[in-house]
Design an enzyme around this catalytic site. Sequence first.
Site, PDB file in Angstrom:
ATOM      1  N   CYS A  43      38.753  36.131  48.759  1.00 17.32           N
ATOM      2  CA  CYS A  43      39.360  37.376  48.254  1.00 17.32           C
ATOM      3  C   CYS A  43      39.030  38.448  48.208  1.00 17.32           C
ATOM      4  CB  CYS A  43      39.937  37.043  47.517  1.00 17.32           C
ATOM      5  SG  CYS A  43      41.752  38.663  47.374  1.00 17.32           S
ATOM      6  N   HIS A  44      39.161  39.668  48.476  1.00 16.04           N
ATOM      7  CA  HIS A  44      38.251  40.937  48.522  1.00 16.04           C
ATOM      8  C   HIS A  44      37.973  40.823  46.608  1.00 16.04           C
ATOM      9  CE1 HIS A  44      37.217  45.437  49.240  1.00 16.04           C
ATOM     10  NE2 HIS A  44      36.984  45.017  47.694  1.00 16.04           N
ATOM     11  N   THR A  45      38.636  40.368  45.705  1.00 19.91           N
ATOM     12  CA  THR A  45      39.183  39.732  44.123  1.00 19.91           C
ATOM     13  C   THR A  45      36.996  39.381  44.030  1.00 19.91           C
ATOM     14  OG1 THR A  45      41.275  39.849  44.016  1.00 19.91           O
ATOM     15  CG2 THR A  45      40.202  39.709  41.973  1.00 19.91           C
ATOM     16  N   HIS A  65      38.960  31.176  44.348  1.00 22.62           N
ATOM     17  CA  HIS A  65      40.040  31.247  43.150  1.00 22.62           C
ATOM     18  C   HIS A  65      41.262  31.104  44.420  1.00 22.62           C
ATOM     19  CE1 HIS A  65      40.384  35.821  44.599  1.00 22.62           C
ATOM     20  NE2 HIS A  65      41.280  35.506  44.372  1.00 22.62           N
ATOM     21  N   GLU A  66      40.838  31.126  45.203  1.00 23.65           N
ATOM     22  CA  GLU A  66      42.176  30.686  46.445  1.00 23.65           C
ATOM     23  C   GLU A  66      41.582  29.034  47.368  1.00 23.65           C
ATOM     24  OE1 GLU A  66      43.587  34.517  49.263  1.00 23.65           O
ATOM     25  OE2 GLU A  66      42.069  33.774  50.155  1.00 23.65           O
ATOM     26  N   CYS A  95      52.340  26.902  32.224  1.00 22.07           N
ATOM     27  CA  CYS A  95      52.683  25.977  31.208  1.00 22.07           C
ATOM     28  C   CYS A  95      53.725  25.394  31.202  1.00 22.07           C
ATOM     29  CB  CYS A  95      51.897  26.046  30.024  1.00 22.07           C
ATOM     30  SG  CYS A  95      53.380  27.410  28.695  1.00 22.07           S
ATOM     31  N   CYS A  98      55.108  28.396  27.237  1.00 22.40           N
ATOM     32  CA  CYS A  98      54.796  29.959  26.342  1.00 22.40           C
ATOM     33  C   CYS A  98      56.050  31.086  26.420  1.00 22.40           C
ATOM     34  CB  CYS A  98      52.943  30.309  26.799  1.00 22.40           C
ATOM     35  SG  CYS A  98      53.129  31.124  28.220  1.00 22.40           S
ATOM     36  N   CYS A 101      56.290  32.554  30.040  1.00 19.74           N
ATOM     37  CA  CYS A 101      57.048  30.970  31.274  1.00 19.74           C
ATOM     38  C   CYS A 101      58.582  31.093  30.388  1.00 19.74           C
ATOM     39  CB  CYS A 101      56.387  29.616  30.339  1.00 19.74           C
ATOM     40  SG  CYS A 101      55.122  29.295  31.646  1.00 19.74           S
ATOM     41  N   CYS A 109      52.124  33.398  32.830  1.00 18.35           N
ATOM     42  CA  CYS A 109      51.665  32.455  31.846  1.00 18.35           C
ATOM     43  C   CYS A 109      51.047  32.405  30.868  1.00 18.35           C
ATOM     44  CB  CYS A 109      51.718  31.410  32.217  1.00 18.35           C
ATOM     45  SG  CYS A 109      51.121  29.676  31.048  1.00 18.35           S
ATOM     46  N   ARG A 113      44.517  32.270  29.117  1.00 15.68           N
ATOM     47  CA  ARG A 113      44.289  33.986  29.734  1.00 15.68           C
ATOM     48  C   ARG A 113      43.190  34.120  29.071  1.00 15.68           C
ATOM     49  NH1 ARG A 113      42.190  36.688  31.479  1.00 15.68           N
ATOM     50  NH2 ARG A 113      43.037  38.166  32.826  1.00 15.68           N
ATOM     51  N   CYS A 172      45.789  32.516  46.919  1.00 13.11           N
ATOM     52  CA  CYS A 172      45.765  33.909  46.398  1.00 13.11           C
ATOM     53  C   CYS A 172      46.578  34.687  47.951  1.00 13.11           C
ATOM     54  CB  CYS A 172      44.532  34.236  45.541  1.00 13.11           C
ATOM     55  SG  CYS A 172      44.539  36.048  45.978  1.00 13.11           S
ATOM     56  N   ARG A 367      40.528  37.304  56.706  1.00 12.37           N
ATOM     57  CA  ARG A 367      39.767  35.884  56.107  1.00 12.37           C
ATOM     58  C   ARG A 367      39.062  34.629  56.349  1.00 12.37           C
ATOM     59  NH1 ARG A 367      41.686  38.449  51.684  1.00 12.37           N
ATOM     60  NH2 ARG A 367      42.789  37.415  50.180  1.00 12.37           N
TER      61      ARG A 367
HETATM   62  P1  NAD Z   1      40.627  43.426  51.781  1.00 14.00           P
HETATM   63  O1  NAD Z   1      39.110  44.315  52.087  1.00 14.00           O
HETATM   64  O2  NAD Z   1      40.437  42.389  52.865  1.00 14.00           O
HETATM   65  O3  NAD Z   1      41.564  44.757  52.517  1.00 14.00           O
HETATM   66  C1  NAD Z   1      41.303  46.060  51.961  1.00 14.00           C
HETATM   67  C2  NAD Z   1      41.615  46.813  52.950  1.00 14.00           C
HETATM   68  O4  NAD Z   1      42.321  48.508  52.843  1.00 14.00           O
HETATM   69  C3  NAD Z   1      40.774  46.921  54.397  1.00 14.00           C
HETATM   70  O5  NAD Z   1      41.791  47.090  55.952  1.00 14.00           O
HETATM   71  C4  NAD Z   1      40.565  48.544  54.288  1.00 14.00           C
HETATM   72  O6  NAD Z   1      39.588  49.180  55.600  1.00 14.00           O
HETATM   73  C5  NAD Z   1      41.806  48.753  53.769  1.00 14.00           C
HETATM   74  N1  NAD Z   1      41.251  50.224  52.721  1.00 14.00           N
HETATM   75  C6  NAD Z   1      39.751  50.930  52.133  1.00 14.00           C
HETATM   76  N2  NAD Z   1      40.186  52.015  52.159  1.00 14.00           N
HETATM   77  C7  NAD Z   1      41.479  52.465  51.776  1.00 14.00           C
HETATM   78  C8  NAD Z   1      42.052  53.927  52.153  1.00 14.00           C
HETATM   79  N3  NAD Z   1      40.986  54.909  51.032  1.00 14.00           N
HETATM   80  N4  NAD Z   1      43.074  53.936  52.183  1.00 14.00           N
HETATM   81  C9  NAD Z   1      43.180  52.891  52.786  1.00 14.00           C
HETATM   82  N5  NAD Z   1      43.621  51.676  53.548  1.00 14.00           N
HETATM   83  C10 NAD Z   1      41.438  51.490  52.774  1.00 14.00           C
HETATM   84  O7  NAD Z   1      41.375  43.301  50.399  1.00 14.00           O
HETATM   85  P2  NAD Z   1      42.210  42.025  50.728  1.00 14.00           P
HETATM   86  O8  NAD Z   1      41.463  41.290  50.375  1.00 14.00           O
HETATM   87  O9  NAD Z   1      43.340  42.259  51.190  1.00 14.00           O
HETATM   88  O10 NAD Z   1      42.792  42.708  48.797  1.00 14.00           O
HETATM   89  C11 NAD Z   1      43.040  43.903  48.512  1.00 14.00           C
HETATM   90  C12 NAD Z   1      43.648  43.969  47.078  1.00 14.00           C
HETATM   91  O11 NAD Z   1      44.441  43.438  46.521  1.00 14.00           O
HETATM   92  C13 NAD Z   1      42.033  44.209  46.352  1.00 14.00           C
HETATM   93  O12 NAD Z   1      41.901  44.954  46.051  1.00 14.00           O
HETATM   94  C14 NAD Z   1      42.024  43.070  45.933  1.00 14.00           C
HETATM   95  O13 NAD Z   1      41.366  42.701  44.685  1.00 14.00           O
HETATM   96  C15 NAD Z   1      43.889  42.824  45.264  1.00 14.00           C
HETATM   97  N6  NAD Z   1      44.818  41.608  44.796  1.00 14.00           N
HETATM   98  C16 NAD Z   1      45.122  41.205  44.306  1.00 14.00           C
HETATM   99  C17 NAD Z   1      46.033  40.439  43.522  1.00 14.00           C
HETATM  100  C18 NAD Z   1      46.777  40.644  42.365  1.00 14.00           C
HETATM  101  O14 NAD Z   1      47.436  39.732  42.656  1.00 14.00           O
HETATM  102  N7  NAD Z   1      47.204  41.830  41.687  1.00 14.00           N
HETATM  103  C19 NAD Z   1      45.801  39.520  44.591  1.00 14.00           C
HETATM  104  C20 NAD Z   1      44.845  39.946  45.306  1.00 14.00           C
HETATM  105  C21 NAD Z   1      43.911  40.383  46.237  1.00 14.00           C
HETATM  106  N1  AHE Z   2      39.691  41.252  35.608  1.00 11.91           N
HETATM  107  C1  AHE Z   2      40.052  41.654  36.351  1.00 11.91           C
HETATM  108  C2  AHE Z   2      41.609  41.230  36.294  1.00 11.91           C
HETATM  109  C3  AHE Z   2      42.403  41.692  37.878  1.00 11.91           C
HETATM  110  C4  AHE Z   2      43.047  41.289  38.079  1.00 11.91           C
HETATM  111  O1  AHE Z   2      44.606  41.818  38.013  1.00 11.91           O
HETATM  112  N2  AHE Z   2      43.741  40.552  38.639  1.00 11.91           N
HETATM  113  C5  AHE Z   2      44.856  39.695  39.107  1.00 11.91           C
HETATM  114  C6  AHE Z   2      44.788  39.253  40.067  1.00 11.91           C
HETATM  115  S1  AHE Z   2      43.382  39.266  41.667  1.00 11.91           S
HETATM  116  C7  AHE Z   2      43.266  38.028  42.435  1.00 11.91           C
HETATM  117  O2  AHE Z   2      42.710  38.225  43.739  1.00 11.91           O
HETATM  118  C8  AHE Z   2      45.969  38.883  37.848  1.00 11.91           C
HETATM  119  O3  AHE Z   2      46.861  37.762  38.549  1.00 11.91           O
HETATM  120  N3  AHE Z   2      45.655  39.753  37.052  1.00 11.91           N
HETATM  121  C9  AHE Z   2      46.567  39.374  35.917  1.00 11.91           C
HETATM  122  C10 AHE Z   2      45.913  38.475  35.129  1.00 11.91           C
HETATM  123  O4  AHE Z   2      46.310  38.230  34.116  1.00 11.91           O
HETATM  124  O5  AHE Z   2      44.657  39.582  35.256  1.00 11.91           O
HETATM  125  C11 AHE Z   2      40.177  43.160  34.924  1.00 11.91           C
HETATM  126  O6  AHE Z   2      40.178  44.430  35.826  1.00 11.91           O
HETATM  127  O7  AHE Z   2      40.363  43.084  34.365  1.00 11.91           O
HETATM  128 ZN    ZN Z   3      42.859  36.949  45.510  1.00 13.87          ZN
HETATM  129 ZN    ZN Z   4      53.179  29.343  30.231  1.00 12.89          ZN
END
Ligand code: NAD
Ligand code: AHE
Ligand code: ZN
Ligand code: ZN
Length: 372
Positions: A43-45, A65-66, A95, A98, A101, A109, A113, A172, A367
């Site tokens: 994943c991008h994360t 994480h995926e 859990c 908490c 939850c 949860c 954390r 994820c 992916r």
């Molecule tokens: P990815 O790298 O596969 O996709 C990102 C896309 O954004 C790419 O297609 C890229 O070309 C495009 N992009 C980059 N800059 C851009 C811009 N300025 N304008 C338009 N498009 C642009 O990433 P992913 O795995 O799909 O993850 C995306 C984001 O979501 C990441 O920041 C990741 O960390 C986050 N994420 C968050 C959660 C969550 O639970 N909140 C879960 C998973 C991933």
């Molecule tokens: N350590 C990072 C947190 C990044 C973040 O927000 N992570 C998401 C999942 S990304 C999965 O690809 C998330 O679940 N956030 C809730 C949490 O508790 O972390 C930072 O920026 O500090």
């Molecule tokens: Zn992820």
């Molecule tokens: Zn919990």
Amino acid sequence: MKMIKTKAAIAWEPNQPLSIEEVDLMPPQKGEVLIRIVATGVCHTDAYTLSGTDPEGIFPSILGHEGAGIVEAVGEGVTSLNVGDHVIPLYTPECGKCKFCLSGKTNLCQAIRTTQGKGLMPDGTTRFFKEGKPIFHYMGTSTFSEYTVVPEIAVAKISKDVPLEKVCLLGCGITTGMGAVTNTAKVKSGDSVAVFGLGGIGLAVIMAAKTVGASRIIAIDINPEKFDLAKKLGATDCINPKDYDKPIQDVIVELTDGGVDFSFECIGNVKVMRSALECCHKGWGESVIIGVAGAGEEIATRPFQLVTGRVWRGSAFGGVKGRSQLPLIVEDYLKGKFSIDDFITHELPLEDINKAFDLMHEGKSIRTVIRY
Ligand code: NAD
Ligand code: AHE
Ligand code: ZN
Ligand code: ZN
């Protein structure tokens, strides 16, 4: 049970290729399980943390994480899982006890954390070691290791009928995008949607928006190679901001007679987060931040944007409660309710995991699934 050896991709320091090495893994302790990871997505994360901009990034660690796998052993007191169960490790545990939850308001949860964010198991120690020195866990899952140890509350037990090398992406990316649409935004039939960033997350948003009957799904990316798949999954319009000499939010507002009902930021770019908010319709438009931004980055907009009825919110793991709800999403996959194959553009062995990061950075993959 004694210490076992496991092959893992170690992140020794930020911005360096992962190193495939054998490490020592302690058996699962009280309330923990040992999982043999069968497959994991990248994943991008993972790239974000490896880049050194994650304030919680800690090295040396084992990222990932995926994943999906099979329970190999259970520690003392584990009652909800057995050897042989097919499972998905959860970076958002459940859990059930908490305040979070029990609130009925969030999936976040907080039972473990604090230690999870420090790369530690709930007892404050690691299970991974290299030559006697601890290697840190990542997001409580560390799926870039053939074997990993995870707390029982961070494991979803799933059907044995699904291929683990596909449903790992529900650990994820796909769950996050789909859940952001259905749980966080609650997009309804006829709503208009703008999706910024067409990686695994953005494409899952599009797929779910199509399923719930969104009338217009505007897909935005600076890489036009993502547009074909976006259209296949349901995008009605594909826009490259580089084709315009005005802010992309203005383009979308004009296209949609005042703005979209919902927008999703799936990149992690704080400037795009502003565009995503400002392309929402005055009075009711809602923007969901999914992308993760680096340490020190902040979002900005004129407060007037909110005063006049736009809403800014965020979503983690799509608001999905992993232990109780993820198995149901797996069942939906079994029933053919959504696609996973469309997201898997590459498959590689662990030895080639650095290539998966290259493909992501080059914009060539959605992916990559690493198969052990
Ligand atoms: P990815 O790298 O596969 O996709 C990102 C896309 O954004 C790419 O297609 C890229 O070309 C495009 N992009 C980059 N800059 C851009 C811009 N300025 N304008 C338009 N498009 C642009 O990433 P992913 O795995 O799909 O993850 C995306 C984001 O979501 C990441 O920041 C990741 O960390 C986050 N994420 C968050 C959660 C969550 O639970 N909140 C879960 C998973 C991933
Ligand atoms: N350590 C990072 C947190 C990044 C973040 O927000 N992570 C998401 C999942 S990304 C999965 O690809 C998330 O679940 N956030 C809730 C949490 O508790 O972390 C930072 O920026 O500090
Ligand atoms: Zn992820
Ligand atoms: Zn919990």
